[in-house]
Design an enzyme around this catalytic site. Structure first.
Site, PDB file in Angstrom:
ATOM      1  N   GLY A 355      -5.144  -0.039  -5.085  1.00  0.00           N
ATOM      2  CA  GLY A 355      -4.189  -1.232  -5.137  1.00  0.00           C
ATOM      3  C   GLY A 355      -3.790  -1.554  -6.492  1.00  0.00           C
ATOM      4  N   THR A 356      -3.086  -1.233  -7.500  1.00  0.00           N
ATOM      5  CA  THR A 356      -2.831  -1.228  -8.933  1.00  0.00           C
ATOM      6  C   THR A 356      -1.432  -1.744  -9.233  1.00  0.00           C
ATOM      7  OG1 THR A 356      -4.288   0.663  -9.099  1.00  0.00           O
ATOM      8  CG2 THR A 356      -2.740   0.319 -10.906  1.00  0.00           C
TER       9      THR A 356
END
Length: 537
Positions: A355-356
Site C-alpha cells: 500500500g505505498t
C-alpha cells in the site's frame, strides 16, 4: 529531456503531459498535490513541498501510508543527488527464537509482531532541517488542516478503503485492533465516496511533530503513547527503540543506461533489482517497444534480477555480496548469457566475490525530490495508537524466520524494503524524479518507465500510461487488459505463463517530473490508475 515522441503512440494517454516552469508536484491524490503547491507559492522549495505533500498523504490517502510508516528520498539540490533512508529497524528485543516460542512459523501480517520503528516523521524533520526553507510548522499546516477539518473521499481512495474495511472486519477481531475501527470506520463502516472524513487525533499528532521537529514522536509524549500501547499487548517495540532511531543519509547507487544514469537508494531497498535488470538489458538493442523480442527480453531480465534480489538483498551489513558485485559487468554478462529464445525458470546467480504513496516535486531553483512513503499492505498492521491517528506499519512481515536466509529476522535489523524512489540524470545534470509504487511491482515499474523514456522516447504521461506487466513467480506474469493480445499469445508460445489481471492496483501507481535544463521547463506525468494529480504553476 527533450526527445519525446508525442505522436504515433498506439495506446493514447488518458491524460496529457503537464508543462510548467515555476514549480510542480505530482502525486496520487489531488489534495496532497495542492498542499505541496501551496507551500511552493508561499516561498518554500521543492523539499518543503515534498514534506508537505507526504504529510498530507498520511491524511488524504491513509489506505496506502501513515505517520507510522517508513520513507525514502532522493534529493537533487545544488548540483548533487542526496539519498535518505528513513526505514526503521525491528525492535531490539525481537528474535527468531522468541517468535518460535510464541508459536509463529512465519511472521503474521497484522498485530504487533510485524511492527518496526516508524521512519516517516524522522524523514520529514531531517529533510526540513537540512534542505528546507520554511519552518516545519508552516510546512505541515495543510496536512493538519485536512485532518482537523476533514475532506471528501475521492473515488479510488473510497474503493480501497472499503476493501480494507471488509477484510479487517473479518480478520482483526481482537481488542488491540479496536482503535483502527474507531479511527477509520467511526460510523461502523468505511466512509463513502464524497463523504467528509476527519481525524482530530491525527491533526494533534502532526502539530506535535511540527512543533518539536519530530522529537515528540521519538523521545517525547508520542513515543510514550506508542510504547505504552505496545507494552499493553505484549509487543516488542519499546521507548528505547524509538529514542535510538535516526534516519540515515546514504550515497545513491546507479547504472548507466544508454547515456543516462539511473539512480536508486542502496539496500535495504529493492531499487537494486531495477538496476540489475537494466544492467542486463543494456547489452541489447531494442528497435521497437511493442515487439515480442522486446517483451521477451524484458521479462527474462526482470525474472533474473528479481530472483537475485530476493536471494541477496537485506540490510547492507548483512549482505553476502556487495552492490558493486551485483552491478558488475561480469555478473550482468553472466545473467544475460542465460537468456535464450524460450522462457526460463529462474534460479539465483553467483555474483563475483567483492500500500505505498509516491510523490515528485520540482521548483524554479532547480531543486527536485523523489519521495516515497508507506505503511505496507495498505493500512499496515491494523494497529492505531489510541487517540493519535498513528497507524503503525507491518514492514517486519518481510523478514524470514529461517536463520540461514539473508533477510532473517534479527533485533535492530532493517528488513528487505519494497518502497523505492528513482531519479534520472544525464551528463551530471538532473533529468528528474520518477517512481512507481506498489510492493514488488516497484522495481519492475521503474525498469518499464526508464525503458519507455530512454529506449522508446515516450513523454512522461505516455510512459506511465503504457500497458504494464509484472513477474509473479517462475514463468508466471500478469499483464493489464490493454496489453497487446497478439504479443501475449506469442509470449505464451515462448513458454511464458501470461494472465490478464483486471485489478488496476496490481500494476502500481507512478509519477514523473522531467526537466529541460536549457529552458527550465518541467514536464510531468501522473498515474491514470488512481486519483493522481499534478499541481503546477
Amino acid at each position: 529531456m527533450k526527445s519525446f515522441d508525442h505522436l504515433n503512440y498506439p495506446y493514447p494517454s488518458r491524460r496529457t503531459t503537464t508543462v510548467a516552469n515555476r514549480g510542480m508536484v505530482a502525486t496520487s491524490q489531488p489534495l496532497a498535490a495542492q498542499a505541496g503547491l501551496d507551500i511552493l507559492k508561499q516561498g518554500g522549495n521543492a523539499i518543503d513541498a515534498a514534506i508537505a505533500t507526504a504529510a498530507a498523504l498520511t491524511v488524504v490517502e491513509p489506505t496506502s501510508n501513515g505517520i507510522g510508516g517508513d520513507a525514502f528520498a532522493l534529493v537533487w539540490t545544488k548540483g548533487k543527488l542526496h539519498g535518505l533512508n528513513s526505514s526503521g529497524p525491528a525492535p531490539k528485543n525481537i528474535s527468531i527464537e522468541q517468535m518460535k516460542e510464541r508459536g509463529y512459523e512465519e511472521i503474521p501480517k497484522f498485530g504487533w509482531m510485524p511492527v518496526t520503528v516508524p521512519g516517516a516523521p524522522g524523514a520529514w524533520a531531517e529533510l526540513s532541517e537540512r534542505f528546507g526553507k520554511l519552518p516545519l510548522t508552516d510546512v505541515l499546516k495543510p496536512a493538519i488542516d485536512y485532518a482537523e477539518n476533514g475532506y471528501p473521499i475521492s473515488p479510488v481512495l473510497g474503493k480501497f478503503w472499503k476493501m480494507a474495511y471488509k477484510k479487517y472486519k473479518e480478520v482483526l477481531t481482537s481488542d488491540e485492533f479496536k482503535h483502527w475501527f474507531e479511527t477509520f470506520a467511526p460510523n461502523g463502516k468505511a466512509p463513502e465516496v464524497g463523504e467528509v472524513w476527519k481525524s482530530p487525533g491525527h491533526a494533534n499528532t502532526l502539530r506535535s511533530i511540527a512543533e518539536t521537529k519530530a522529537e515528540s514522536f521519538y523521545r517525547g509524549e508520542l513515543a510514550e503513547k506508542i510504547a505504552d500501547f505496545s507494552n499493553q499487548y505484549d509487543g516488542f517495540l519499546t521507548a528505547e527503540d524509538l529514542a535510538d532511531y535516526k534516519p540515515e543519509w546514504v550515497d545513491p547507487i546507479s547504472v548507466n543506461y544508454r547515456g543516462y544514469d539511473v539512480w536508486e537508494i542502496p539496500p535495504n531497498g529493492q531499487g537494486l533489482i531495477a538496476l540489475m535488470g537494466l544492467n542486463i538489458l543494456k547489452g541489447y538493442s531494442f528497435k521497437e517497444k511493442d515487439s515480442v523480442d522486446t517483451y521477451h527480453k524484458q521479462l527474462e531480465a526482470m525474472k533474473l534480477a528479481f530472483t537475485d534480489g530476493k536471494e541477496y538483498i537485506t540490510e547492507r551489513n548483512h549482505m553476502e555480496h556487495t552492490v558493486k558485485d551485483l552491478l558488475s559487468e561480469q555478473f550482468a554478462e553472466q545473467r544475460r548469457a542465460e537468456i535464450a529464445d524460450e522462457a526460463l525458470t529462474p534460479e539465483p546467480g553467483t555474483p563475483p566475490k567483492g500500500g505505498t504513496v509516491y510523490l515528485a516535486t520540482a521548483d524554479a531553483e532547480g531543486n527536485m525530490v523523489s519521495f516515497i512513503q508507506s505503511n505496507y499492505m495498505g493500512f499496515g498492521s491494523g494497529l492505531v495508537v489510541p487517540g493519535t491517528g498513528i497507524s503503525l506499519q507491518n514492514r517486519g512481515y518481510d523478514f524470514s524466520l529461517n536463520p540461514s536466509d539473508a533477510n532473517a529476522l534479527e533485533g535492530g535489523k532493517r528488513s528487505y524494503h519494497t518502497i523505492i524512489p528513482g531519479f534520472l540524470t544525464k551528463d551530471n545534470q538532473p533529468v528528474g524524479p520518477f517512481g512507481v509504487m506498489g510492493g514488488y511491482m516497484q522495481p519492475q515499474g521503474h525498469l518499464q518507465v526508464v525503458m519507455n523514456t530512454v529506449d522508446f522516447h515516450l513523454n512522461p504521461q505516455a510512459a506511465l500510461d503504457a500497458p504494464r506487466w509484472q513477474w509473479m513467480e517462475g514463468k508466471k506474469f500478469v499483464v493489464e487488459p490493454h496489453f497487446p493480445n497478439h504479443i501475449a499469445e506469442h509470449l505464451v508460445r515462448k513458454g511464458h505463463q501470461i494472465q490478464v489481471e483486471l485489478e488496476q492496483g496490481a500494476f502500481g501507481r507512478g509519477q514523473i517530473i522531467w526537466r529541460d535544463n536549457d529552458t527550465g521547463t518541467l514536464y510531468g506525468g501522473t498515474e491514470s490508475r488512481t486519483d493522481g494529480s499534478i499541481a503546477s504553476y
